[in-house]
Enzyme design. Structure first.
Site, PDB file in Angstrom:
ATOM      1  N   ASN A   2       0.889  -1.167   0.000  1.00  0.00           N
ATOM      2  CA  ASN A   2       0.000   0.000   0.000  1.00  0.00           C
ATOM      3  C   ASN A   2       0.928   1.218   0.000  1.00  0.00           C
ATOM      4  OD1 ASN A   2      -2.755   0.962   2.246  1.00  0.00           O
ATOM      5  ND2 ASN A   2      -2.425   1.418   0.098  1.00  0.00           N
ATOM      6  N   CYS A  61      -5.431   6.372   7.643  1.00  0.00           N
ATOM      7  CA  CYS A  61      -4.981   5.210   6.876  1.00  0.00           C
ATOM      8  C   CYS A  61      -4.091   4.363   7.773  1.00  0.00           C
ATOM      9  CB  CYS A  61      -4.224   5.675   5.636  1.00  0.00           C
ATOM     10  SG  CYS A  61      -3.532   4.333   4.648  1.00  0.00           S
ATOM     11  N   ASN A 116      -2.185   1.606   7.139  1.00  0.00           N
ATOM     12  CA  ASN A 116      -0.835   1.391   6.618  1.00  0.00           C
ATOM     13  C   ASN A 116      -0.086   2.711   6.519  1.00  0.00           C
ATOM     14  OD1 ASN A 116      -0.875  -1.448   6.198  1.00  0.00           O
ATOM     15  ND2 ASN A 116      -2.058  -1.179   4.317  1.00  0.00           N
ATOM     16  N   ASN A 142     -12.368   4.703   9.295  1.00  0.00           N
ATOM     17  CA  ASN A 142     -12.869   4.716   7.925  1.00  0.00           C
ATOM     18  C   ASN A 142     -14.045   3.754   7.802  1.00  0.00           C
ATOM     19  OD1 ASN A 142     -10.740   6.399   7.278  1.00  0.00           O
ATOM     20  ND2 ASN A 142      -9.466   4.779   6.440  1.00  0.00           N
ATOM     21  N   ASN A 169     -14.975   1.441   1.860  1.00  0.00           N
ATOM     22  CA  ASN A 169     -14.057   0.445   1.339  1.00  0.00           C
ATOM     23  C   ASN A 169     -14.755  -0.910   1.421  1.00  0.00           C
ATOM     24  OD1 ASN A 169     -12.307   2.593   1.338  1.00  0.00           O
ATOM     25  ND2 ASN A 169     -10.968   1.792   2.926  1.00  0.00           N
ATOM     26  N   ARG A 207     -12.282   3.104  -1.562  1.00  0.00           N
ATOM     27  CA  ARG A 207     -12.930   4.280  -2.152  1.00  0.00           C
ATOM     28  C   ARG A 207     -11.849   5.326  -2.443  1.00  0.00           C
ATOM     29  NH1 ARG A 207     -15.236   7.755   3.024  1.00  0.00           N
ATOM     30  NH2 ARG A 207     -13.346   7.447   4.230  1.00  0.00           N
ATOM     31  N   CYS A 224      -4.799  -2.728   2.762  1.00  0.00           N
ATOM     32  CA  CYS A 224      -5.509  -1.605   3.384  1.00  0.00           C
ATOM     33  C   CYS A 224      -5.513  -1.868   4.884  1.00  0.00           C
ATOM     34  CB  CYS A 224      -6.934  -1.496   2.851  1.00  0.00           C
ATOM     35  SG  CYS A 224      -7.976  -0.315   3.743  1.00  0.00           S
TER      36      CYS A 224
END
Length: 291
Positions: free
Chosen positions: A14, A87, A89, A164, A197, A222, A230
């Site tokens: 990622n 995020c 990662n 998220n 996602n 997304r 992810c």
């Protein structure tokens, strides 16, 4: 034209373009981010991370109110330029970037708080790289139907926020997981207004070995499309599988993604159950670009 120094990094494939902008002086409109992330005409990445001090960005005020020591804010943008809460990662790669740039310190056994739009997240060193406490997770109401190109039928998903938004579905076997066409976004019915996602999960056989749950996962993010990994999606996939498995399911998970392996751990806290993500974070090259 402005010349910008950047670093390219990744966490289990990622990948991100990282830019140091401590005083928040750099303007990165969505079209600029999309151009940087373009894999044919730009640097190429799943997203852009701007390293900005929390005091220098409006969204950082909430981070400092939550944790005054959250000096650094992770301004994360998806590959299409849209803004994401955080995020999993990316925050590990961001931590590696801050340390190697001499912008922060993280002695063994200590914690580095990072501001994000999803709240302050605490990062520690781990045996595989870094571990991040993603905070409290939440089960979203309803079971949206998820249609994935090349899978024979739509199937119900489970919605999970970490922070998220994610929708996780189970697939029947290796062939379904490998043949799913994620070059186009899965269709959700009903569609969440903020998007989500989508994770496709296949339990390993046996599901649990030596007290650790084991699954494989692919993901469509997304704003970025299919990615090799992810971080928050890995956590959502493990949480969903534990939910499906029922009582007695483990709180430690090993999740295989196309880009590698990540660890997930659920643990109780005073404000509810948290979920942590651990895995590698690598910086691969530096460069300069004109925007």
């Amino acid at each position: 034209m402005t010349t910008i120094a950047f670093t390219k990094g990744h966490g289990t494939g990622n990948d991100f373009v990282l830019i140091a902008d401590p005083d928040g002086e750099l303007d990165l409109p969505p079209e600029t981010v999309a151009a940087i992330c373009d894999r044919h005409f730009g640097v190429g990445a799943d997203g852009v991370i701007r390293a900005v001090q929390s005091r220098s960005i409006p969204d950082g005020a909430a981070a400092l109110a939550e944790e005054p020591d959250a000096e650094w804010f992770m301004d994360y943008r998806n590959a299409d330029g849209s803004i994401a809460e955080m995020c999993g990662n990316g925050i590990r790669v961001y931590t590696r970037f801050l340390l190697e740039e001499g912008l922060a310190e993280l002695p063994d056994g200590s914690t580095l708080p990072i501001g994000t739009r999803g709240g302050v997240r605490d990062v520690q060193r781990s045996g595989t790289g870094f571990s991040v406490d993603l905070g409290r997770w939440a089960l979203r109401p309803g079971e949206p139907l998820v249609s994935v190109r090349s899978l024979p039928v739509a199937r119900p998903g489970i919605g999970i926020t970490v922070p998220n938004p994610h929708v996780v579905i189970a697939v029947a076997d290796e062939d379904e997981l490998d043949s799913a066409d994620l070059t186009v976004a899965p269709v959700l019915d009903p569609a969440p207004p903020e998007g989500a996602n989508v994770e496709l999960v296949l339990p390993r056989e046996p599901l649990v070995r030596d007290g650790v749950g084991r699954i494989r996962m692919r993901v469509h993010e997304r704003g970025s499309g299919e990615t090799l990994s992810c971080g928050t999606g890995v956590a959502a996939a493990a949480l969903a599988t534990r939910h499906w498995a029922g009582r007695g399911a483990p709180s430690a998970w090993r999740v295989e993604v196309p880009g590698g392996v990540l660890g997930v751990r659920m643990f109780p806290t005073e404000d509810g159950e948290h979920v942590a993500l651990s895995g590698p974070a690598e910086l691969v090259f530096r460069g300069a670009l004109e925007v």
